[in-house]
Motif scaffolding. Structure first.
Motif, PDB file in Angstrom:
ATOM      1  N   VAL A 276      34.394  92.389  25.913  1.00  0.00           N
ATOM      2  CA  VAL A 276      33.260  93.058  27.393  1.00  0.00           C
ATOM      3  C   VAL A 276      32.457  92.190  27.346  1.00  0.00           C
ATOM      4  N   PHE A 277      31.369  91.970  26.225  1.00  0.00           N
ATOM      5  CA  PHE A 277      30.479  91.108  26.343  1.00  0.00           C
ATOM      6  C   PHE A 277      30.778  90.720  26.882  1.00  0.00           C
ATOM      7  N   PHE A 278      31.493  89.437  26.289  1.00  0.00           N
ATOM      8  CA  PHE A 278      32.255  88.063  26.655  1.00  0.00           C
ATOM      9  C   PHE A 278      32.447  88.445  28.285  1.00  0.00           C
ATOM     10  N   LEU A 279      32.934  89.513  28.765  1.00  0.00           N
ATOM     11  CA  LEU A 279      33.501  88.721  30.377  1.00  0.00           C
ATOM     12  C   LEU A 279      32.182  89.663  31.336  1.00  0.00           C
ATOM     13  N   LEU A 280      31.575  90.403  31.018  1.00  0.00           N
ATOM     14  CA  LEU A 280      30.072  90.630  31.102  1.00  0.00           C
ATOM     15  C   LEU A 280      28.924  90.032  31.868  1.00  0.00           C
ATOM     16  N   TYR A 281      28.640  89.254  30.353  1.00  0.00           N
ATOM     17  CA  TYR A 281      27.822  88.424  30.588  1.00  0.00           C
ATOM     18  C   TYR A 281      28.867  87.131  31.261  1.00  0.00           C
ATOM     19  N   ASN A 282      29.269  87.075  31.484  1.00  0.00           N
ATOM     20  CA  ASN A 282      30.672  86.032  32.882  1.00  0.00           C
ATOM     21  C   ASN A 282      29.865  86.185  34.245  1.00  0.00           C
ATOM     22  N   VAL A 283      30.047  87.184  34.130  1.00  0.00           N
ATOM     23  CA  VAL A 283      30.224  87.858  35.429  1.00  0.00           C
ATOM     24  C   VAL A 283      28.828  88.403  35.958  1.00  0.00           C
ATOM     25  N   LEU A 284      27.612  88.276  35.001  1.00  0.00           N
ATOM     26  CA  LEU A 284      26.269  88.918  35.435  1.00  0.00           C
ATOM     27  C   LEU A 284      25.077  87.499  35.530  1.00  0.00           C
ATOM     28  N   PHE A 285      25.576  87.144  34.195  1.00  0.00           N
ATOM     29  CA  PHE A 285      24.925  85.740  34.423  1.00  0.00           C
ATOM     30  C   PHE A 285      25.496  84.385  34.484  1.00  0.00           C
ATOM     31  N   ILE A 286      24.242  83.743  34.336  1.00  0.00           N
ATOM     32  CA  ILE A 286      25.462  82.181  35.193  1.00  0.00           C
ATOM     33  C   ILE A 286      24.917  81.098  33.662  1.00  0.00           C
TER      34      ILE A 286
END
Length: 290
Positions: A276-286
């Motif tokens: 979940v962190f891996f996915l969200l970090y990639n979606v929200l941040f560059i």
């Protein structure tokens, strides 16, 4: 030794060790940390296999250890040798084939246990190994050590704050979740606050790892949202393992971790929160590969 003392010992020893492995041993794409993750995944898989055995889902300890290590090991191989993205599914397919092929050579008296062996083999390969694979893959990012540390601290803060809030304010609001009757509303709120504090603190201390993809949304909202979602899923991961243990009549998955039980008891939240962190970090941040 009281539970409080054991918790404090684990916290005062465990957090510095996490910092050392993440920030001060970054060599070879965080090889030291990822080696520990792989070993922990193997041990946790063995602990899980012992629980499954109570439901007649049987697999040997050596086989469980190997299968449990496959997913994170594939991530280590990808990082160290720059191998292609199909390395991970190849490792998992090899593990699944080994489980199926072993059934071909089962003696006639063991035919009744074939389905249980297949189910147990696939289960220990997925949980927690496939989940922990995403923690290993965070090492491919720029500033990987800092981001991994933030992820781990969110989990630690969520767990510690939930325990503290539950102990101080949870007396009259426990039993909200049947699988873990000691969990309280106060504990869940405390866990959310602890997660949010880490998110805000990380943004203030290392803003360079929070380059937002969406200029229309304040970066503080994104950072807090990331930490809150991660903490919430970490709490779910803890409850999932509680449900498994309750189903199998286990109090703890093992006894290797002082004050926490087994290895699976210590990585259950981290494992479920990692993808979940891996996915969200990639979606929200560059971010870019290192």
């Amino acid at each position: 030794m009281s539970v409080v003392v054991k918790r404090l010992l684990v916290f005062t020893i465990g957090v510095p060790l996490v910092v050392v492995f993440v920030l001060f041993l970054p060599f070879g794409s965080n090889f030291a940390l990822n080696a520990v993750i792989t070993v922990f995944s193997a041990i946790a898989a063995v602990e899980f296999s012992l629980m499954l055995k109570t439901k007649n889902l049987c697999i040997g300890k050596p086989a469980a250890a190997v299968l449990g290590a496959l997913a994170p090991l594939s991530g280590v191989v990808m990082l160290v040798f720059n191998s292609p993205s199909w390395t991970a599914p190849l490792f998992l397919m090899a593990g699944a084939c080994a489980v199926f092929i072993s059934c071909v050579f089962t003696s006639e008296k063991d035919f009744d246990g074939i389905i249980g062996r297949i189910a147990a083999g696939i289960a220990v390969m997925v949980y927690p190994g496939v989940f922990l694979f995403w923690l290993v893959m965070m090492s491919a990012w720029q500033n990987a050590g800092i981001i991994i540390l933030i992820f781990l601290l969110v989990n630690i803060a969520c767990d510690s704050a939930a325990w503290l809030a539950g102990m101080l304010f949870g007396k009259g609001n426990r039993g909200v979740v049947a699988v873990s009757p000691n969990k309280s509303v106060a504990g869940f709120i405390g866990g959310a606050v602890g997660s949010a504090i880490i998110g805000v603190s990380a943004l203030l201390i290392v803003p360079e790892v929070f380059t937002p993809r969406f200029d229309s949304v304040p970066v503080t909202v994104l950072a807090v949202g990331l930490s809150l979602c991660t903490g919430a899923v970490a709490a779910v991961g803890d409850l999932v393992e509680s449900a498994i243990k309750r189903s199998c009549n286990f109090k703890d998955s093992g006894s290797l971790m002082l004050g926490r039980g087994g290895i699976l008891d210590s990585v259950d939240s981290i494992a479920v929160a990692a993808p979940v962190f891996f996915l969200l970090y990639n979606v929200l941040f560059i971010n870019h590969p290192s």
